[in-house]
Design an enzyme around this catalytic site. Structure first.
Site, PDB file in Angstrom:
ATOM      1  N   THR A 172       0.544  -1.515  -0.070  1.00  0.00           N
ATOM      2  CA  THR A 172      -0.023   0.126   0.126  1.00  0.00           C
ATOM      3  C   THR A 172       1.017   1.148  -0.145  1.00  0.00           C
ATOM      4  O   THR A 172       1.367   2.078  -1.038  1.00  0.00           O
ATOM      5  CB  THR A 172      -0.879  -0.002   1.103  1.00  0.00           C
ATOM      6  OG1 THR A 172       0.020  -0.060   2.439  1.00  0.00           O
ATOM      7  CG2 THR A 172      -2.198  -1.097   1.279  1.00  0.00           C
ATOM      8  N   LYS A 198       3.961  -6.878   4.132  1.00  0.00           N
ATOM      9  CA  LYS A 198       3.906  -5.607   3.856  1.00  0.00           C
ATOM     10  C   LYS A 198       3.351  -4.920   4.700  1.00  0.00           C
ATOM     11  O   LYS A 198       3.191  -6.012   5.941  1.00  0.00           O
ATOM     12  CB  LYS A 198       2.526  -5.175   2.403  1.00  0.00           C
ATOM     13  CG  LYS A 198       1.633  -5.861   2.518  1.00  0.00           C
ATOM     14  CD  LYS A 198       0.471  -4.929   3.728  1.00  0.00           C
ATOM     15  CE  LYS A 198       0.478  -3.513   3.163  1.00  0.00           C
ATOM     16  NZ  LYS A 198      -0.563  -2.300   3.936  1.00  0.00           N
ATOM     17  N   THR A 209       0.734  -4.565  12.573  1.00  0.00           N
ATOM     18  CA  THR A 209      -0.234  -4.281  11.245  1.00  0.00           C
ATOM     19  C   THR A 209       0.495  -4.455   9.509  1.00  0.00           C
ATOM     20  O   THR A 209       1.195  -3.232   9.362  1.00  0.00           O
ATOM     21  CB  THR A 209      -0.442  -2.787  11.557  1.00  0.00           C
ATOM     22  OG1 THR A 209      -0.442  -2.602  12.599  1.00  0.00           O
ATOM     23  CG2 THR A 209      -1.301  -2.610   9.833  1.00  0.00           C
ATOM     24  N   GLU A 295       6.292   4.143   7.419  1.00  0.00           N
ATOM     25  CA  GLU A 295       6.304   5.836   6.469  1.00  0.00           C
ATOM     26  C   GLU A 295       6.830   7.528   6.680  1.00  0.00           C
ATOM     27  O   GLU A 295       6.305   7.222   7.985  1.00  0.00           O
ATOM     28  CB  GLU A 295       3.858   5.544   6.530  1.00  0.00           C
ATOM     29  CG  GLU A 295       3.479   4.848   5.640  1.00  0.00           C
ATOM     30  CD  GLU A 295       1.863   4.918   6.370  1.00  0.00           C
ATOM     31  OE1 GLU A 295       0.768   4.174   5.858  1.00  0.00           O
ATOM     32  OE2 GLU A 295       1.167   5.344   7.650  1.00  0.00           O
ATOM     33  N   ASN A 421      -0.652  10.117   6.076  1.00  0.00           N
ATOM     34  CA  ASN A 421      -1.547   9.839   6.664  1.00  0.00           C
ATOM     35  C   ASN A 421      -2.999  11.120   6.559  1.00  0.00           C
ATOM     36  O   ASN A 421      -3.595  10.582   7.045  1.00  0.00           O
ATOM     37  CB  ASN A 421      -1.069   9.606   8.158  1.00  0.00           C
ATOM     38  CG  ASN A 421      -0.538   8.261   7.850  1.00  0.00           C
ATOM     39  OD1 ASN A 421      -1.227   6.708   7.722  1.00  0.00           O
ATOM     40  ND2 ASN A 421       0.808   7.971   8.037  1.00  0.00           N
ATOM     41  N   THR A 426      -8.089  10.123   0.824  1.00  0.00           N
ATOM     42  CA  THR A 426      -8.691  10.771  -0.696  1.00  0.00           C
ATOM     43  C   THR A 426      -7.847  11.074  -1.311  1.00  0.00           C
ATOM     44  O   THR A 426      -7.872  11.805  -2.112  1.00  0.00           O
ATOM     45  CB  THR A 426      -9.105  12.040  -0.082  1.00  0.00           C
ATOM     46  OG1 THR A 426      -8.597  12.981   0.713  1.00  0.00           O
ATOM     47  CG2 THR A 426      -9.937  11.737   1.535  1.00  0.00           C
TER      48      THR A 426
END
Length: 426
Positions: A172, A198, A209, A295, A421, A426
């Protein structure tokens, strides 16, 4: 044990593939527009230029299988399917998608079951032998048509060289695929374990996660496989944190097809610890890779704790340090702010005498002591900064209370984490 190429298809008897099915694109389209989009994909397959978003992993024969999943009370629908299908301890395939978590949807379970049914039909195996996983945005309906259209195409692409395709398909916000394998000897037979995973955000134990799929050509009983996976996860995936947000879809699956020809392992077999050691080492490397790819991360942050009263205390201290936002921010800024480390030790709830604690910062550039017996010691700030500017940083904490040890894996906290994040959905 040696590291080899091939990921989940390195063990004998496994094939994998990944394709672009247009899952995110179809979630933005009407039913008519989605049908036209899917038809266009069929017409120009191989020329789309998009990241894969649908993965398939299949064994040539039924496998003993085990799985561990998120402890979040909110769980993705695929987890319910996996748990049901794993009740007999057998599986043969895994179908997974990115771009949509299929979580908190009224029709989620039916769609997860439909994915298993479609994969079973394409592979000509029983539906109960197919496991399902999803990752992506929570709370958005899963567009099923692109997945159902993509599964027959991906089944045709299954290959003993397809692990990297599959690893890319489950990504992702990951920047790089995680695709690894090990080879070792078991009872005089050459055995391999492969893995893809991932996870870069919404990562926190227990478990963390992620999606992780593991394969082995060792013969292992279902009960022993389950025990081995839990032992390996304890020191790897359950010691990993990027942002202290536990996912709804954490899924780690392990399939064993027995193609190596060793005598079937049980948890009482003399060679069982050998298998667990190899599996643990692979899982630790996957955990490190996910932490490093956190991230927005610039640094892998490792905390090594020694001298704890118990394993539980060592784990509490190590986790608290890699989870501390203040420690993570200091690592981002290459600031040797060791007080934040000691602060995390003090609030984590472990049985610790804080007046005995030693702290060192270490990296490939060297090691520098910054705290002894719970108090600061003089150190060269420029030298400390040189050490902390490296890509991989280790915080070494010695408690001097006992003999237990633990290691946790995390990353720094950067501006980019908020950017990623802030508009993820969107």
């Amino acid at each position: 044990m040696k590291w080899i190429d091939g990921g989940v298809t390195a063990p004998q008897g496994f094939r994998a593939a990944g394709v672009y099915a247009g899952i995110h694109a179809c979630s933005q389209l009407s039913e008519k527009e989605s049908a036209a989009f899917i038809q266009n994909l069929r017409d120009c397959y191989g020329k789309q230029g998009h990241k894969n978003d649908l993965a398939l992993l299949c064994a040539d024969v039924p496998c003993t299988a085990a799985g561990i999943f998120t402890s979040n009370l909110v769980k993705g629908a695929p987890i319910a399917v996996c748990k049901e299908h794993l009740k007999n301890g057998w599986a043969q395939a895994v179908v997974a998608n990115s771009a949509n978590a299929n979580t908190c949807n009224a029709d989620g379970l039916q769609k997860a079951e439909a994915m298993a049914e479609a994969a079973a039909a394409a592979l000509h195996i029983p539906e109960e032998d197919v496991l399902v996983a999803s990752t992506g945005v929570i709370g958005q309906p899963l567009p099923l048509p692109p997945i159902l259209a993509g599964i027959p195409r991906i089944a045709e692409r299954l290959s003993a060289d397809g692990s990297l395709e599959a690893a890319t398909a489950i990504m992702t916000t990951d920047r790089v695929p995680k695709n690894m394998a090990v080879e070792f000897s078991l009872g005089g037979k050459t055995v391999r374990i492969g893995g893809i995973s991932k996870g870069s955000g919404m990562i926190h134990p227990n478990m963390c996660t992620m999606l992780c799929f593991l394969t082995t050509d060792a013969a292992v009983s279902a009960a022993a496989l389950d025990k081995a996976l839990r032992l390996a996860a304890k020191d790897s995936f359950n010691m990993l944190s990027v942002d202290e947000d536990m996912s709804t879809n954490d899924t780690c699956l392990l399939l064993a097809d027995g193609a190596a020809g060793n005598e079937e392992l049980t948890s009482d077999s003399p060679d069982f610890p050998v298998f667990v050691t190899a599996l643990r080492k692979l899982c630790i490397q996957l955990a490190r890779a996910m932490a490093k790819d956190g991230e927005g991360a610039k640094h892998l942050l490792v905390c090594e704790v020694a001298g704890a009263v118990s394993d539980a205390d060592a784990r509490k201290v190590a986790k608290a340090i890699v989870c501390s936002s203040l420690v993570k921010a200091a690592i981002f800024g290459a600031d040797a702010n060791w007080g934040r480390v000691l602060c995390a030790v003090g609030y984590c709830g472990a049985n610790v005498d804080v007046h005995k604690v030693d702290v060192d910062f270490s990296s490939p550039a060297g090691t520098i002591p910054v705290c002894r017996s719970g108090a600061g010691v003089p150190f060269d700030e420029d030298r400390a900064k040189e050490i902390l500017l490296q890509d991989e940083i280790t915080v070494m904490v010695t408690l001097h209370d006992g003999t237990a040890t633990a290691t946790a894996y995390g990353c720094d906290l950067t501006y980019d984490y908020v950017k990623i994040n802030g508009d993820y959905r969107t």
